[in-house]
Design a protein around this motif. Structure first.
Motif, PDB file in Angstrom:
ATOM      1  N   THR A  15       0.816  -1.105   0.153  1.00 30.40           N
ATOM      2  CA  THR A  15       0.112  -0.024   0.056  1.00 30.40           C
ATOM      3  C   THR A  15       0.737   1.197  -0.373  1.00 30.40           C
ATOM      4  N   LEU A  19       0.721   4.295  -2.856  1.00 27.92           N
ATOM      5  CA  LEU A  19       0.260   5.602  -2.460  1.00 27.92           C
ATOM      6  C   LEU A  19       1.414   6.511  -2.669  1.00 27.92           C
ATOM      7  N   GLU A  22       1.490   7.084  -6.523  1.00 25.86           N
ATOM      8  CA  GLU A  22       0.467   7.989  -6.958  1.00 25.86           C
ATOM      9  C   GLU A  22       0.663   9.363  -6.519  1.00 25.86           C
ATOM     10  N   ALA A 205       2.994   9.310   2.280  1.00 26.28           N
ATOM     11  CA  ALA A 205       2.276   8.116   1.529  1.00 26.28           C
ATOM     12  C   ALA A 205       2.363   7.077   2.760  1.00 26.28           C
ATOM     13  N   GLU A 208      -0.205   8.016   5.369  1.00 27.90           N
ATOM     14  CA  GLU A 208      -1.335   7.250   4.869  1.00 27.90           C
ATOM     15  C   GLU A 208      -1.381   5.911   4.863  1.00 27.90           C
ATOM     16  N   ALA A 209      -0.673   5.082   4.516  1.00 33.03           N
ATOM     17  CA  ALA A 209      -0.600   3.467   4.517  1.00 33.03           C
ATOM     18  C   ALA A 209      -0.872   2.769   5.864  1.00 33.03           C
ATOM     19  N   ALA A 214      -5.112  10.780   4.676  1.00 34.55           N
ATOM     20  CA  ALA A 214      -4.530  11.194   3.880  1.00 34.55           C
ATOM     21  C   ALA A 214      -3.799  12.452   4.535  1.00 34.55           C
TER      22      ALA A 214
END
Length: 541
Positions: A15, A19, A22, A205, A208-209, A214
């Motif tokens: 993940t 992320l 992205e 990221a 967030e994972a 976020a």
């Protein structure tokens, strides 16, 4: 909202990579824009994206090895794959340092992904990155990494990894904001360090994972002006700094790498050597690119060599965009030269190493055109090319994807390219030329398998027409003759033969004579493809 994990397991690593890719995809243009150190070449965001893309692909490969959805890889396998993927795909100064940061983390997280090990991993990563850089400079990504590690260490006693990552992220943000005051070139341009900004994005990221929420996304300022001469004069685009950026992977023992560092340090600057266990990623800026590569040859076996001329990049960046360009993926360096002479921007697809979408986007940018025709030349690159085209369109470039499935189709399309006509007419003509070209290749079977032509054994010669095995033969010349006869039975006016690196010219002479004997009205053209996966590529128009 997903529940925060107790440790960084394989799913969390996957993940995180997704992320991070992205997030860098969204922010890389802005990060490129603030890249003024160590060279103001505007590629830090792109290099970080390509590095993480390689890391993410390696993690996905580990997951793909599990046949059912009921099992997942061991956490150690995932973090090692992430670090290895970043190492082999590292691009530029920033990407190489990020690869070492991930490698430093992986050396600890392969034991456990709990809070204690995560704190240690961040500390080890920051230390490893500093050791990899020949002359560390404060106010860079190294400073940001150290601050993240120190902030994480201050959470000693916390049992949750989310608290550790959040502390590291906030510590990195605080350090990043201070970089203009530490490095004069950043202060003069009015920006933070681009590599440090990329690391903050990657840590965001991770937060967030593991936290399922976020992080706050910063708006990055564009540089106010170019760096001036002075105490940071080596960053001035008009100075006498090194002309080339040289990057390569190197297979070599540790003692040889120690000598290599000394030699490269004497040749140039921005030296970063990362890796271990016999595999290294070497990055240096130097005037003598040949000497930098020769140093690698003396140390071991360098490969995937990339040499970028900074001055040429600045000329491309300063000129007005051309109206139209063609970006083409080629399977060998011989075809790369041919397509470059025809005016195309090329992306080299090495055997077993197809280009990632980020490399295609990078090539579209290098073309510096308002309109681009993209020729992937491989059916397996269809989705990758489509993603690259979509990304480039989002950046304001008009991109048409011609779905070429083989190099010979790309050559046929490039032959009818005419930038003087309208974009739509040009795309239609190129698509028609590619579609009218049947393609084949003569390859060597790597293992026993079932094919449409029967069972082949390892070492058999396969003749594949339009992607399917049509002939199983014993040698390349005989198989090639059979393939040509089958293809020409349906008609044809021109045969294109592309010879691999080790294929003798005599094969082209033999096949040309065979074509003339049975098909008098058919012309033949021969190209040298260089190092490519198949000994022979064939096209029939």
């Amino acid at each position: 909202m997903p529940q925060s994990p107790d440790d960084l397991d394989a799913v969390a690593v996957r993940t995180w990579c997704s992320l991070a890719l992205e997030a860098l995809g969204r922010e890389r243009t802005a990060i490129d824009a603030i890249n003024v150190y160590p060279v103001a070449d505007g590629d830090t965001g792109t290099n970080l994206y390509l590095t993480v893309e390689s890391a993410a692909a390696a993690v996905e490969a580990v997951f793909a090895a599990h046949e059912t959805g009921s099992t997942v890889p061991a956490p150690a396998d995932a973090v090692r794959a992430m670090a290895h993927g970043a190492l082999i795909g590292a691009r530029g100064n920033s990407g190489t340092i990020l690869a070492q940061l991930l490698r430093g983390m992986a050396s600890v997280l392969s034991e456990s992904g709990d809070a204690h090990h995560l704190r240690t991993a961040l500390t080890e990563a920051a230390a490893a990155a500093r050791l990899a850089v020949a002359h560390p400079v404060e106010g860079t990504v190294l400073t940001v990494a150290t601050a993240a590690a120190e902030a994480a260490a201050a959470t000693e006693g916390s049992t949750g990894i989310e608290a550790v990552v959040e502390a590291a992220y906030e510590g990195a943000r605080t350090a990043l904001a201070a970089t203009p005051g530490q490095l004069a070139v950043l202060g003069r341009a009015g920006v933070v360090d681009a590599g440090g900004q990329g690391l903050v994005t990657v840590l965001g990221a991770l937060l967030e994972a593991v936290g399922g929420r976020a992080r706050e996304r910063a708006v990055l300022p564009a540089p106010e002006y170019l760096p001036l001469t002075g105490d940071c004069a080596d960053t001035d685009p008009d100075d006498d700094g090194p002309a080339f950026e040289i990057i390569y992977l190197l297979e070599a023992p540790d003692d040889a790498v120690a000598r290599l560092r000394s030699r490269l340090d004497a040749l140039g600057d921005s030296l970063v050597v990362v890796g271990g266990d016999g595999l290294w990623n070497v990055h240096v800026h130097a005037d003598d690119a040949g000497a930098a590569v020769e140093a690698g040859v003396e140390a071991g076996r360098p490969y995937r060599i990339r040499i970028t001329h900074f001055a040429a990049d600045r000329v491309r960046a300063d000129r007005d965009p051309v109206q139209r360009a063609v970006v083409v993926v080629v399977p060998g360096d011989g075809l790369a030269g041919l397509c470059t002479e025809a005016g195309a921007t090329t992306v080299l697809a090495r055997p077993g190493e197809p280009p990632a979408s980020g490399e295609l986007v990078d090539a579209i940018r290098r073309a510096h055109a308002r309109e681009v025709v993209l020729l992937p030349n491989d059916a397996l690159l269809r989705h990758t090319a489509a993603a690259a085209a979509e990304q480039a369109r989002a950046e304001g470039v008009r991109v048409a994807l011609v779905p070429t499935r083989a190099a010979v189709q790309g050559i046929a399309a490039l032959a009818v390219h005419e930038p003087g006509r309208s974009f739509d007419e040009d795309v239609v003509a190129m698509t028609s030329a590619a579609g009218a070209t049947r393609y084949a290749e003569v390859a060597v079977a790597e293992h026993q398998s079932w094919t449409m032509a029967g069972i082949c054994q390892a070492g058999d010669i396969l003749g594949m027409i339009d992607g399917d095995v049509a002939v199983i033969g014993e040698d390349v010349p005989g198989t090639a003759r059979t393939v040509l006869d089958r293809m020409l039975s349906a008609g044809g006016e021109l045969v294109t033969l592309i010879l691999g690196e080790d294929v003798p010219d005599a094969l082209a002479d033999e096949l040309g004579a065979h074509i003339r004997e049975g098909h008098l009205a058919v012309d033949t053209v021969v190209y040298r493809g260089g190092r490519q996966a198949a000994p022979l590529l064939i096209g029939v128009e």
